[in-house]
Design a protein around this motif. Structure first.
Motif, mmCIF file in Angstrom:
data_model
loop_
_atom_site.group_PDB
_atom_site.id
_atom_site.type_symbol
_atom_site.label_atom_id
_atom_site.label_comp_id
_atom_site.label_asym_id
_atom_site.label_seq_id
_atom_site.Cartn_x
_atom_site.Cartn_y
_atom_site.Cartn_z
ATOM 1 N N ALA A 125 0.829 -1.205 0.000
ATOM 2 C CA ALA A 125 0.000 0.000 0.000
ATOM 3 C C ALA A 125 0.863 1.255 0.000
ATOM 4 C CB ALA A 125 -0.931 0.000 1.214
ATOM 5 N N LEU A 126 1.949 1.244 0.759
ATOM 6 C CA LEU A 126 2.836 2.406 0.818
ATOM 7 C C LEU A 126 3.560 2.629 -0.505
ATOM 8 C CD1 LEU A 126 4.357 1.957 4.399
ATOM 9 C CD2 LEU A 126 2.719 3.706 3.653
ATOM 10 N N ILE A 127 3.933 1.549 -1.179
ATOM 11 C CA ILE A 127 4.599 1.679 -2.481
ATOM 12 C C ILE A 127 3.635 2.270 -3.508
ATOM 13 C CG2 ILE A 127 5.572 0.373 -4.413
ATOM 14 C CD1 ILE A 127 6.748 -1.559 -2.317
ATOM 15 N N ILE A 128 2.397 1.769 -3.524
ATOM 16 C CA ILE A 128 1.389 2.312 -4.441
ATOM 17 C C ILE A 128 1.145 3.787 -4.136
ATOM 18 C CG2 ILE A 128 -1.015 2.187 -5.177
ATOM 19 C CD1 ILE A 128 0.543 -0.148 -6.207
ATOM 20 N N CYS A 183 -1.600 -3.813 -10.809
ATOM 21 C CA CYS A 183 -1.437 -5.181 -11.302
ATOM 22 C C CYS A 183 -0.289 -5.897 -10.598
ATOM 23 C CB CYS A 183 -1.244 -5.182 -12.817
ATOM 24 S SG CYS A 183 -2.799 -4.962 -13.712
ATOM 25 N N GLY A 184 0.483 -5.156 -9.808
ATOM 26 C CA GLY A 184 1.484 -5.802 -8.963
ATOM 27 C C GLY A 184 0.831 -6.774 -7.996
ATOM 28 N N TYR A 185 -0.407 -6.483 -7.590
ATOM 29 C CA TYR A 185 -1.137 -7.402 -6.709
ATOM 30 C C TYR A 185 -1.373 -8.744 -7.404
ATOM 31 C CZ TYR A 185 -2.274 -3.649 -3.371
ATOM 32 O OH TYR A 185 -2.203 -2.654 -2.435
ATOM 33 N N MET A 194 7.587 -13.186 -4.422
ATOM 34 C CA MET A 194 8.074 -11.960 -5.047
ATOM 35 C C MET A 194 7.925 -10.782 -4.092
ATOM 36 S SD MET A 194 6.786 -10.111 -8.603
ATOM 37 C CE MET A 194 7.567 -11.304 -9.697
ATOM 38 N N GLY A 195 8.890 -9.884 -4.091
ATOM 39 C CA GLY A 195 8.817 -8.696 -3.259
ATOM 40 C C GLY A 195 7.839 -7.683 -3.820
ATOM 41 N N CYS A 196 7.325 -6.834 -2.956
ATOM 42 C CA CYS A 196 6.323 -5.843 -3.371
ATOM 43 C C CYS A 196 6.881 -4.866 -4.406
ATOM 44 C CB CYS A 196 5.823 -5.072 -2.144
ATOM 45 S SG CYS A 196 4.953 -6.095 -0.943
ATOM 46 N N TRP A 197 8.080 -4.369 -4.146
ATOM 47 C CA TRP A 197 8.674 -3.399 -5.064
ATOM 48 C C TRP A 197 8.879 -4.011 -6.447
ATOM 49 C CZ3 TRP A 197 9.404 1.730 -4.723
ATOM 50 C CH2 TRP A 197 10.237 2.335 -5.680
ATOM 51 N N LYS A 198 9.390 -5.231 -6.473
ATOM 52 C CA LYS A 198 9.629 -5.909 -7.748
ATOM 53 C C LYS A 198 8.318 -6.167 -8.472
ATOM 54 C CE LYS A 198 11.843 -9.943 -9.850
ATOM 55 N NZ LYS A 198 12.603 -11.198 -9.612
ATOM 56 N N ALA A 199 7.269 -6.524 -7.736
ATOM 57 C CA ALA A 199 5.976 -6.807 -8.350
ATOM 58 C C ALA A 199 5.418 -5.567 -9.034
ATOM 59 C CB ALA A 199 4.992 -7.314 -7.292
ATOM 60 N N VAL A 200 5.503 -4.435 -8.360
ATOM 61 C CA VAL A 200 4.974 -3.188 -8.913
ATOM 62 C C VAL A 200 5.760 -2.756 -10.144
ATOM 63 C CG1 VAL A 200 4.681 -0.721 -8.460
ATOM 64 C CG2 VAL A 200 3.978 -2.394 -6.750
ATOM 65 N N ARG A 201 7.076 -2.795 -10.044
ATOM 66 C CA ARG A 201 7.918 -2.376 -11.163
ATOM 67 C C ARG A 201 7.767 -3.325 -12.352
ATOM 68 N NH1 ARG A 201 8.850 2.264 -11.818
ATOM 69 N NH2 ARG A 201 10.706 1.829 -13.055
ATOM 70 N N THR A 202 7.635 -4.617 -12.081
ATOM 71 C CA THR A 202 7.460 -5.592 -13.158
ATOM 72 C C THR A 202 6.136 -5.365 -13.879
ATOM 73 O OG1 THR A 202 8.770 -7.248 -11.963
ATOM 74 C CG2 THR A 202 7.323 -8.051 -13.713
ATOM 75 N N ALA A 203 5.087 -5.094 -13.108
ATOM 76 C CA ALA A 203 3.774 -4.845 -13.710
ATOM 77 C C ALA A 203 3.823 -3.650 -14.653
ATOM 78 C CB ALA A 203 2.734 -4.614 -12.613
ATOM 79 N N VAL A 204 4.481 -2.580 -14.220
ATOM 80 C CA VAL A 204 4.574 -1.373 -15.049
ATOM 81 C C VAL A 204 5.362 -1.651 -16.323
ATOM 82 C CG1 VAL A 204 5.456 0.981 -15.145
ATOM 83 C CG2 VAL A 204 4.309 0.176 -13.092
ATOM 84 N N LYS A 205 6.436 -2.423 -16.204
ATOM 85 C CA LYS A 205 7.238 -2.756 -17.381
ATOM 86 C C LYS A 205 6.430 -3.567 -18.386
ATOM 87 C CE LYS A 205 11.784 -2.659 -15.123
ATOM 88 N NZ LYS A 205 12.956 -3.471 -14.691
#
Length: 267
Positions: A125-128, A183-185, A194-205
């Motif tokens: 939630a904090l990353i988003i 979509c990182g969720y 998978m880590g939260c940061w990696k999930a978010v960045r991967t989704a954006v990519k």
């Protein structure tokens, strides 16, 4: 160009058709899971409203700015620590549903049963939130530029109309960008380690070059979003799963994958 537009339309409307089928196949459990998430948020919002407005429609005159700020801060902290863990569980419910699974309603509270999952939901939630704030800066600058143009270049009703159009368009683009981060969720449901940061960045990519499709998907929900606003958020229990299921299906189509998931074990 024609093939690209056709694929664009197939991705958007194909995702909506798949989401509608997912929703209809498990209608009551999906609505129940969404309602389980919505109730705490509604209660917190009502508590904030009573604290700031009482029984009226204006902010209570006996409150100082510091008190109003403290109420807002308390609400945001409660939202982070109570609502966001439930939202994490809800996204996992939707992710499994779109992958052909039959999750239980109790998945919404999965983070409350595991300290590890709880803190993971808070981090997510904090990353988003961080990306929401960062993207809000250019969005605010665009709106400010439009407002200044209205004041000093075209201070007429036409200028005001153009400013409102710009503000609405900017808000829609902003929302479409943030949906990509959400979509990182879905990735966390696919790869729990998978880590939260990696999930978010991967989704954006994965969404690179496909923002228009997310924007089109969001615009296609304008009617339902408008109905939800007019009816004080009540239709949200149906619109929320429909939108997020469609988003996850669009994510799968863009990646060119077909995900099959089972309900995760709570540890």
């Amino acid at each position: 160009m024609g093939n690209r537009r056709q694929q664009h339309a197939l991705n958007v409307f194909g995702s909506k058709i798949a989401a509608k089928q997912d929703l209809l196949d498990m209608l009551w459990p999906t609505l129940g899971a969404t309602l389980l998430f919505c109730v705490p948020y509604f209660l917190l919002s009502e508590a904030l409203g009573l604290a700031c407005y009482g029984s009226g429609t204006e902010i209570r005159k006996d409150l100082t700015n510091e008190q109003v700020l403290s109420y807002l801060l308390t609400f945001e902290v409660a939202n982070l620590l109570i609502v966001q863990p439930l939202y994490f569980g809800l996204t996992q419910f939707y992710a499994i549903r779109r992958a052909g699974g039959h999750p239980r309603i109790s998945m919404v509270t999965m983070c409350l049963e595991s300290p590890k999952m709880y803190w993971k939901s808070v981090r997510m939630a904090l990353i988003i939130l961080l990306f929401a704030v960062l993207w809000a800066i250019p969005a605010a600058m665009v709106c400010l530029a439009g407002y200044m143009a209205y004041l000093y270049i075209l201070p007429t009703s036409i200028g005001w109309f153009l400013f409102l159009e710009l503000a609405i368009l900017t808000g829609a683009v902003y929302a479409a960008i943030l949906l990509q981060y959400h979509c990182g969720y879905a990735l966390l449901a696919e790869q729990p380690k998978m880590g939260c940061w990696k999930a978010v960045r991967t989704a954006v990519k994965k969404f690179k070059g496909h923002t228009k499709e997310v924007f089109s998907l969001l615009v296609s929900f304008c009617f339902w979003i408008g109905i939800t606003i007019l009816l004080n958020g009540v239709p949200m229990i149906a619109v929320c799963p429909y939108l997020l299921l469609a988003l996850y299906h669009l994510f799968d189509r863009i990646r060119g994958v077909q995900i099959k998931l089972a309900e995760p074990e709570i540890k």
